[in-house]
Enzyme design. Sequence first.
Site, PDB file in Angstrom:
ATOM      1  N   ASP A 107       0.811  -1.207   0.000  1.00  0.00           N
ATOM      2  CA  ASP A 107       0.000   0.000   0.000  1.00  0.00           C
ATOM      3  C   ASP A 107       0.850   1.265   0.000  1.00  0.00           C
ATOM      4  O   ASP A 107       1.908   1.311   0.621  1.00  0.00           O
ATOM      5  CB  ASP A 107      -0.901   0.038   1.240  1.00  0.00           C
ATOM      6  CG  ASP A 107      -2.021  -0.980   1.154  1.00  0.00           C
ATOM      7  OD1 ASP A 107      -2.467  -1.257   0.032  1.00  0.00           O
ATOM      8  OD2 ASP A 107      -2.439  -1.480   2.199  1.00  0.00           O
TER       9      ASP A 107
ATOM     10  N   MET B  87       0.325   6.321  12.774  1.00  0.00           N
ATOM     11  CA  MET B  87       1.373   5.416  12.308  1.00  0.00           C
ATOM     12  C   MET B  87       1.750   5.580  10.834  1.00  0.00           C
ATOM     13  O   MET B  87       2.841   5.195  10.434  1.00  0.00           O
ATOM     14  CB  MET B  87       0.954   3.971  12.602  1.00  0.00           C
ATOM     15  CG  MET B  87       0.813   3.715  14.100  1.00  0.00           C
ATOM     16  SD  MET B  87       0.100   2.117  14.552  1.00  0.00           S
ATOM     17  CE  MET B  87       1.416   0.999  14.105  1.00  0.00           C
TER      18      MET B  87
END
Length: 436
Positions: free
Chosen positions: A121, A342
């Site tokens: 991703d 994150m």
Amino acid sequence: MSTFKIEGGHRLKGSIQPQGAKNEALQILCAVLLTPELVTINNIPDIVDVNKLISLLKKLGVKVEKIKQGTYTFQADDVNLKYLESDEFKVDGRGLRGSIMIVGPMLARFGKGYIPKPGGDKIGRRRLDTHFEGLINLGAKFRYSKEEQFYGVEADRLKGVYMLLEEASVTGTANIVMAAVLAEGRTTIYNAACEPYLQQLCKMLNRMGAKISGVGSNLLVIDGVEKLGGTEHTMLPDMIEIGSWIGLAAMTKSELTITNVSWDDLGIIPNVFRKLGITVEKRGDDIHIPAHVDGYEIQSFIDGSILTISDAPWPGFTPDLLSIILVVATQARGSVLIHQKMFESRLFFVDKLIDMGAKIILCDPHRATVIGHDYKSTLKATTMTSPDIRAGVSLLIAALSAKGTSIIQNIEQIDRGYERIDERLRAIGAHIERVP
């Protein structure tokens, strides 16, 4: 390249069973390289990323046999080490981020592990330092070709050591654990990831003959053994898919039952959805979501301040579900601040939701404030592109709740993580069509 054509605004009804866990599968499949004996794995999801890894294992010389849907046997008794340094591997390994986890097992068993810079991703920087620093601590020599973006570690024999990880990386911890189980002496890993999927890996390795204690905590102690044997393992249900179906039910005002969810491994996920006002009922090992015909209301903190939902390493809230939470909040009563700590690019998909009429303020790459519509204004259908797996499913949920017909392009991203999602959604009443 296919697209999804979605007619939104329809209520769904019925039950849906979550697939096997994608993130667990990527770890478990790499672990078969640690033994020449037969390993049987059940509940493997039939998704692009997992199938790519199985193909990679076959090219490495692993004997793979499909017993039935979701069940395979693997035997790594004749591994082709030459493939690791071939041009073909440099292409194959780059197409899948989970391929990084073959490095630890290959290093431990064969003294060498190589990997091209992996893909995955596009959600911001995802550094590999934790993986390689851990392997270097165990005695491996590291090399990197900047021109080819090709990593390598080599060692005659790994030796146990104490290490404190800079970050509680799940895949990093998995790689280090798989290397340490065959190392000489004792390895202690502090600030280890302790996600259920990492626990599953440790339990599987222990059944194979490893000696790992502290499973489920952030302090793992591993006493190295000479060899590992075969075993049988069954994947947990995918907690990210479970959260996706909870959000889908709420957004479409649908009554859904999610079956066989392994409640004990869901952590705080059900309670986070409850903070959005969603009713999450426990029925045996199933989740029942009643139809929220009157909507759902976001809670405030005890002092009355706006609710903040943020991600954190386990047992905190998984970052993979923040995209779902954000979409679900667009039709709630009240407001919520979503804090994605994150990854710095994961919230950029909100521009598509804003185009659909959602009230979202993107504060910075990590934070977005969502002001819920309370269904007074439905989302409007549009044409959009899936940027990654989780954002893609979030947009799919938005489209299923929206008025009109939406088109989602680049659905290969969704297929990477969700098994036959269009078929399974049609079975509960969704109007979704895969268009070549």
